[in-house]
Structure formats: C-alpha cells, structure tokens
Design an enzyme around this catalytic site. Sequence first.
Site, PDB file in Angstrom:
ATOM      1  N   ASP A  93      36.846  31.331  43.745  1.00  0.00           N
ATOM      2  CA  ASP A  93      35.729  30.535  43.244  1.00  0.00           C
ATOM      3  C   ASP A  93      34.629  31.470  42.235  1.00  0.00           C
ATOM      4  OD1 ASP A  93      34.908  32.183  45.338  1.00  0.00           O
ATOM      5  OD2 ASP A  93      33.555  30.608  46.338  1.00  0.00           O
ATOM      6  N   ASP A 152      38.785  36.572  43.360  1.00  0.00           N
ATOM      7  CA  ASP A 152      38.750  36.729  44.666  1.00  0.00           C
ATOM      8  C   ASP A 152      39.557  35.982  45.301  1.00  0.00           C
ATOM      9  OD1 ASP A 152      37.226  34.633  44.584  1.00  0.00           O
ATOM     10  OD2 ASP A 152      35.385  35.230  45.645  1.00  0.00           O
ATOM     11  N   SER A 164      37.690  33.971  51.908  1.00  0.00           N
ATOM     12  CA  SER A 164      37.454  34.640  50.439  1.00  0.00           C
ATOM     13  C   SER A 164      37.781  36.125  50.590  1.00  0.00           C
ATOM     14  CB  SER A 164      36.148  34.532  50.174  1.00  0.00           C
ATOM     15  OG  SER A 164      35.991  34.791  48.806  1.00  0.00           O
ATOM     16  N   ASP A 172      39.901  33.128  47.041  1.00  0.00           N
ATOM     17  CA  ASP A 172      39.703  31.584  46.993  1.00  0.00           C
ATOM     18  C   ASP A 172      39.250  31.183  45.576  1.00  0.00           C
ATOM     19  OD1 ASP A 172      37.301  32.328  47.283  1.00  0.00           O
ATOM     20  OD2 ASP A 172      36.789  30.820  48.438  1.00  0.00           O
TER      21      ASP A 172
END
Length: 461
Positions: free
Chosen positions: A250, A246, A98, A248
């Site tokens: 999510d 961000d 992340s 990734d």
Amino acid sequence: MDALTCFKAYDIRGELGKELNEDIAYRIGRAYGEFLKPKTIVVGGDVRLTSEALKMALANGLMDAGTDVLDIGMSGTEEIYFATFHLGIDGGIEVTASHNPMNYNGMKLVREGARPISGDTGLRDVQRLAEANEFANVDSTKRGSYKQISILDAYVDHLMGYINLANFKQPMKLVINSGNGAAGHVIDEIEKRFKQANVPVSFIKVHHQADGNFPNGIPNPLLPECRKDTADAVREHNADMGIAFDGDFDRCFLFDENAEFIEGYYIVGLLAEAFLKKEQGAKIIHDPRLTWNTIDVVTKAGGIPVMSKTGHAFIKERMREEDAIYGGEMSAHHYFRDFAYCDSGMIPWLLVAELLQTKNKSLQSLVMDRMAHFPASGEINRKVNRAHTLIAAIEDKYFSDVLQIDKIDGLSMSFDSWRFNLRTSNTEPLMRLNVESRENQKLMEERTKDILAFLDEVDHA
C-alpha cells in the site's frame, strides 16, 4: 473476558500466539459479522506464513455470523479496497502485518465503499464483542457461504486507467523490488499490459517471488538499511527509476536514476501537479509534518491545498468531505478519489513513470529544484520519557519568534524562513520531528540540530 491487545488505533496488529491466533481471528470475524451484519465480505491475505490460516479462521467467524465470504487469495491491502468498492459489497478484511517483524500479523478492516473501520468508526465495537466472546450458537441454516474469486484483471484494468500508454514513447528501464511480498503478481499483470501495447518499457524485477520467509528481510523501504538492493539494481542496470514496496504494497518508494532515494514529501508535490493538470482547481489533501513544498506546488498549479491530521482514517475522511482528487502523506501513503479515496502503492509509480515520459525529464531533475527550494530533514524519531512536557517546552522556547502555530497534529511552528512539526507516535514512546526551510539547507540542518539537542537536554533534566 480477556482484553485483546491486538486492537490498535487504526487496525489490528499483534504478536503471534498470545496476541493474535486462529481463535482470536475467528472471534474478530464473528464480531465483525454480528456488529455490521454484512451480507457479503471479501477477504484476502499477504504472503506471511500465518496469513492463510488466520484468514480461514476469520472467514469461519464471518460465516458463522451469517455472512457470505468471497476470498481473493494472496493479495495486497489495496486489492481488498478495490474488491470492496468494485463489487459493491458490504466490506473487506485484509490479513497483513505489512512491515512488522516476522512474529507479527494483523488485519485491516473496511466497510461498504472501502471506508476504513478504525477506533472511532466501529473498531472498538468489534473489539468489545470479540473480547466478550458471548456469541449465540450457530444456526446452520443461516450460515454464510464461502467462494474463491479473482479480481486481478478488473483491478489492473482500473490501475491502467490512471495513465495513457500512448504517452510512453521513449525506452525506459524500471527496477521493481517487491521485497518478496505480495506485489509480484500485480507487477507481472501490469508488465503484460505494457507488452501488449508494444510500449518500450522494460521491468527489472528484484526479490520478485512471494515468500513469507522474507529471505531478504522484511520489506520496509522507509528504513535506510532496506534500500540497498533497489539502489544497487538501479546502478547495475542503468535504470530510469527504482520502485520498492512494503509487504502489502500500500506504499511505494521511489529512487531516481542515480539510485538516490526520493523522500515521499517531494513525490506528493509531483503527483499533486499531475492531477491538477487533469482537473484545474481541484483540492489536494496533505499532512502537517512537511507542508511548504506541497502548498507552493498546488497553489502555483491552480489547486487548493487542504491540511489534514496525519493517518489514513483522517485523510480519507477529509478527502471525502472536500471531494479532493488526491491526498498525499510524506510517509509514502497516496490517496486517490477514483480509488474510493483509498491509498494505493501501484498508482503513484505508474503516474510518475508517465510524468518522466511526458516531460521528457529524469526523476532527479523533476525533484531537484523542489528539494533545493524546500530542503527537509526527513522524519527523525527519538525515544523519549516525557513527550508532553517536551512539546510544551519546545513551544515555550520558540514562541517569541513564531509567525504561525497550529496543533492539528502535534505542534507545528512556522517562522520567516523555516518551520517544524513535532508530534508523538500513536503506537510507540517516540517523538517524531520534521524540519524544513526556504532555500537554506544549512539553516534547516542547524535548526534540526538545535531542536534535537534541546529535546535531549529537557528529557534528561
């Protein structure tokens, strides 16, 4: 038996080399396969330069444990969640760090139904097996298979189901900053759907190309220094909204038409209201850090606010228990019942864009009133030496005036016209403070200053 320090409370994260390498990734895959005995698992990885090699080592471990592996390639965490529940398979693993520094990587693990595997739901068992590293010899006749697949079309179909493109009647400009992370390929696909429907929405893409070297810095818009490029593009293009992800994706972070960053707390209220229009009387989950705005919005819209401990594993579990339609954290994690109670960074901005169209209002005008009603400090982090002593001292200091106190997550104390939440970090030697008030910015700022001064004084006494 070597201790694996990459196993954290909710996921796997570690410095590349000693803490996380291909051998450890193989052992994690093998341990997951031996512990859960899944028939089929989906794997994916973010844009980091080490993600592909770690993912393949993980896949080899899974296959050696007899598990069939489906590989969706470069992806965000929520694509793994989606693939797991959409395909009806036994679990999924995303290789991602992340927003951690360049020399880190990690993994997020789920089981069937995209249920999280964290400390108290199997992660410790996987850790014990991976640490022991006492796996039987591989039986080649029982080894699992490997196949590359794409779920992108089905995933974007699902995302588009949350909005009605017929509502997009006004011209709209959206700045979208993928931070050179994994979001770009999804944004391109969503843009195609808008174009096919002849919707007057234009996408202005910033740092769009996936690049594991992160030439513009690690994407983490929670940090003020990571917001400038999005804000500048909103101003330059006179856009209606800025969206930043961000690594990734999510989490998504929103900027209004004046390039002002909108705290995640106020977005929770917006999305709660949007869902309550679709389902009267539904339950909405929120975290304890900042609560008054969410409770006010949900109650007035005829919904039922339910507080849960902070953290994705706790929120997802509580959402399932309550059958809540939506859950939101001020840290920009948003959870959706129809997304298997998982968090998504794509669904929130689509819903907010639709809200701007249906209400024919700017983002600033939608949140301005709420910010004036319940001004908040935003999360303030302090490095401390004696966290538990500090929490006890703060409770003692403010106890005489308190109207309500709860310890669902750290210490929350509510007074007539202000409240605060003080908690320790799960992962670092930090105290996290959030303060809010009722229609009194000055009071909120004064109380924030008082608490911080008192913390410093006691910590250094």
